[in-house]
Enzyme design. Structure first.
Site, PDB file in Angstrom:
ATOM      1  N   VAL A 138       1.799   3.645  -1.557  1.00  0.00           N
ATOM      2  CA  VAL A 138       3.142   4.128  -1.877  1.00  0.00           C
ATOM      3  C   VAL A 138       3.013   5.633  -2.012  1.00  0.00           C
ATOM      4  O   VAL A 138       2.305   6.126  -2.895  1.00  0.00           O
ATOM      5  CB  VAL A 138       3.681   3.505  -3.183  1.00  0.00           C
ATOM      6  CG1 VAL A 138       5.064   4.048  -3.491  1.00  0.00           C
ATOM      7  CG2 VAL A 138       3.708   1.985  -3.090  1.00  0.00           C
ATOM      8  N   HIS A 139       3.655   6.357  -1.106  1.00  0.00           N
ATOM      9  CA  HIS A 139       3.531   7.812  -1.036  1.00  0.00           C
ATOM     10  C   HIS A 139       4.902   8.431  -1.255  1.00  0.00           C
ATOM     11  O   HIS A 139       5.842   8.130  -0.524  1.00  0.00           O
ATOM     12  CB  HIS A 139       2.980   8.215   0.327  1.00  0.00           C
ATOM     13  CG  HIS A 139       2.585   9.641   0.429  1.00  0.00           C
ATOM     14  ND1 HIS A 139       3.500  10.663   0.593  1.00  0.00           N
ATOM     15  CD2 HIS A 139       1.363  10.224   0.390  1.00  0.00           C
ATOM     16  CE1 HIS A 139       2.853  11.813   0.657  1.00  0.00           C
ATOM     17  NE2 HIS A 139       1.561  11.583   0.531  1.00  0.00           N
ATOM     18  N   ILE A 140       5.007   9.296  -2.246  1.00  0.00           N
ATOM     19  CA  ILE A 140       6.291   9.918  -2.578  1.00  0.00           C
ATOM     20  C   ILE A 140       6.420  11.247  -1.856  1.00  0.00           C
ATOM     21  O   ILE A 140       5.640  12.172  -2.092  1.00  0.00           O
ATOM     22  CB  ILE A 140       6.436  10.126  -4.091  1.00  0.00           C
ATOM     23  CG1 ILE A 140       6.304   8.791  -4.816  1.00  0.00           C
ATOM     24  CG2 ILE A 140       7.765  10.795  -4.422  1.00  0.00           C
ATOM     25  CD1 ILE A 140       6.146   8.908  -6.314  1.00  0.00           C
ATOM     26  N   VAL A 154       7.469   6.372   0.872  1.00  0.00           N
ATOM     27  CA  VAL A 154       6.887   5.603   1.964  1.00  0.00           C
ATOM     28  C   VAL A 154       6.120   4.403   1.402  1.00  0.00           C
ATOM     29  O   VAL A 154       5.382   4.531   0.419  1.00  0.00           O
ATOM     30  CB  VAL A 154       5.949   6.485   2.812  1.00  0.00           C
ATOM     31  CG1 VAL A 154       5.246   5.667   3.889  1.00  0.00           C
ATOM     32  CG2 VAL A 154       6.719   7.639   3.425  1.00  0.00           C
TER      33      VAL A 154
END
Length: 178
Positions: free
Chosen positions: A97-99, A145
């Site tokens: 999980v990419h911010i 993401v």
């Protein structure tokens, strides 16, 4: 070092700050839930060639309506990076999980982690708080993401939410096909 110094209790690593309450998650086998409330987009529409090219895996992204990012799967936190968290699901699915895009440049500013490496999480547990204003001030897009980083180990990874639809955090959005 004195003789009794070796018996002193070693300091514990700093605990992550307490986060908000968990959200109800539509958790099911081989299903990932939205890590944040907002508008779902196909991975190919993420404004970053690494993600849109699915180099880090298939999945989707969510343009967030709020600032709390939740676990998309139940499992063990394998990595935390301020702006991102990796979770290995109890079923072997590895999720990133990419911010935001290029938010690594922010060096953690605007992000508060609620989990640390080795923590057990359930789908819907809070992981990170982002400050959208800080991301915008740094000039970065704030899409969140959701990538299955071990995509090649599966027959397919499919978006099951309608692209451009608005979902609540915890809504099923991606299905892994074995």
């Amino acid at each position: 070092m004195g003789l009794f110094d070796m018996f002193k209790k070693k300091p514990e690593p700093a605990a992550a700050p307490a986060g908000p309450a968990s959200v109800k998650a539509d958790a099911a086998a081989d299903t990932l839930v939205a890590p944040v409330s907002g508008r779902v987009v196909k991975m190919t529409d993420v404004p970053d060639p690494v993600f849109s090219g699915e180099v880090l895996g298939k999945g989707c992204a969510v343009w967030p309506d709020d600032e709390t990012v939740y676990a998309p799967i139940s499992g063990t936190v394998t990595v935390t990076m301020g702006h991102a968290v990796g979770i290995t699901g109890d079923d072997g699915i590895e999720v990133l999980v990419h911010i935001g895009v290029d938010t690594v440049d922010m060096n953690g500013k605007g992000f508060t982690g609620y989990v640390k490496q080795g923590d057990k999480v359930k789908a819907g547990d809070p992981c990170i708080k982002m400050t959208k204003a800080d991301i915008a001030a740094a000039g970065h897009p704030d899409c969140v993401v959701l990538a299955v980083s071990n995509t090649p180990e599966f027959a397919d990874v499919q978006l099951i939410a309608d692209p451009e639809s608005t979902v609540a955090a915890g809504t099923a959005v991606v299905k892994v096909v074995r």
